[in-house]
Design an enzyme around this catalytic site. Structure first.
Site, PDB file in Angstrom:
ATOM      1  N   ASP A 156      12.180  57.866  18.701  1.00 25.91           N
ATOM      2  CA  ASP A 156      13.601  57.954  18.341  1.00 25.91           C
ATOM      3  C   ASP A 156      14.259  56.581  18.374  1.00 25.91           C
ATOM      4  OD1 ASP A 156      14.690  57.402  20.847  1.00 25.91           O
ATOM      5  OD2 ASP A 156      15.106  59.488  21.348  1.00 25.91           O
ATOM      6  N   LYS A 191      17.855  59.937  14.811  1.00 26.51           N
ATOM      7  CA  LYS A 191      18.960  60.661  14.178  1.00 26.51           C
ATOM      8  C   LYS A 191      19.540  59.950  12.960  1.00 26.51           C
ATOM      9  CE  LYS A 191      19.530  64.372  16.439  1.00 26.51           C
ATOM     10  NZ  LYS A 191      20.277  65.542  16.413  1.00 26.51           N
ATOM     11  N   MET A 204      26.972  57.838  26.070  1.00 25.09           N
ATOM     12  CA  MET A 204      27.372  57.891  24.655  1.00 25.09           C
ATOM     13  C   MET A 204      28.878  57.609  24.506  1.00 25.09           C
ATOM     14  SD  MET A 204      25.100  61.148  23.520  1.00 25.09           S
ATOM     15  CE  MET A 204      25.227  62.058  25.038  1.00 25.09           C
TER      16      MET A 204
END
Ligand code: SAM
Length: 243
Positions: A31, A53, A167
């Site tokens: 990722d 993503k 995040m």
């Protein structure tokens, strides 16, 4: 199939078990937070596939990633799914494991060093200290004001101890404002640690009252972990480069 935590960034924080599996992988699906330096430990013959993503041109859905995992596993390959930090901490590792379990594909989870504690530690911030006996970890993915917000910021403002926000670096000003609006002191220490454990680590430290303008000036790059609470001040006493 192996769901392997790649750690927070510094390749030295990758686990021995992870390295053993990576060295013998036939396919590696990594990722966006995985340090690319780790990928050179995969065998030359291994297929190395980006499974994050955000592709160069578009957002990739979790369904597409799940389908890729299933396809590679069904090819009968020894697949290492490398995920930043720990696979089961805000990493969708649980969802990927569920998809594998439902498909009857055996898998092993290899925990990783999570950024939620390693990044603050690398900046000289212990999450607990003396009388600080509670750590709350939340996602800052949603602006507290937005309809998509699922967190109770009034409750979080009143929760004692350390608050770690993962995040949502861009939402830190709104988060700080929400905590103050719900009664947390504007003098509460805050430290925002960007690209922690890497050579490009940087820290912006202030208070709930000052952090918004400091971040505007500093223009920190994601990823970042934000620590809110008295422990954020500890780096002045035990941070790197001191002593
Ligand atoms: C999708 S979550 C994945 C977390 C990961 N599973 C873990 O255990 O660290 C991504 C968030 O982790 C944090 N993060 C991961 N690596 C980081 C790093 N090297 N420095 C600062 N924050 C990091 C940031 O808050 C980032 O937005």
């Amino acid at each position: 199939m192996y769901l392997v935590g790649a750690g927070p960034g510094d390749p030295g924080l990758f686990t021995l078990r992870g390295m053993e599996l990576l060295r013998s992988a036939e396919a590696v699906i990594y990722d966006g937070l995985v340090n690319p330096e780790l990928l050179r430990f995969a065998p030359q013959a291994a297929e190395v596939i980006y499974g994050g993503k955000h592709d160069r041109t578009r957002a990739v859905s979790q369904d597409e990633i799940n389908a890729l995992l299933l396809a590679k596993a069904r090819e009968g390959k020894r697949v290492v799914r490398l995920k930043g930090g720990d696979p089961y901490v805000f990493g969708r590792g649980g969802e990927e494991a569920e998809v594998l379990a439902e498909a009857g594909i055996p898998f092993e989870v290899v925990p990783g060093v999570s950024s939620f504690h390693a990044v603050p530690a690398s900046a000289g911030i212990p999450l607990t200290w003396g009388g600080v006996s509670r750590v709350t970890i939340v996602t800052g993915h949603d602006d507290p004001q937005s309809p998509s917000n699922k967190l109770d910021w009034a409750q979080l403002a009143g929760t004692p101890g350390t608050l770690v926000v993962m995040m949502g670096l861009a939402h830190i000003p709104q988060i700080a404002a929400a905590l103050v609006a719900h009664g947390r002191s504007a003098d509460t220490p805050v430290a925002v640690v960007s690209r922690g454990t890497t050579r490009r680590q940087s820290v912006v430290a202030g208070t709930l009252g000052t952090i918004a303008s400091q971040l505007q000036q500093a223009q920190l790059a994601p990823p970042a972990v934000t620590v809110i609470g008295e422990v954020a001040r500890m780096r002045e006493r035990i941070g790197p480069g001191l002593g």
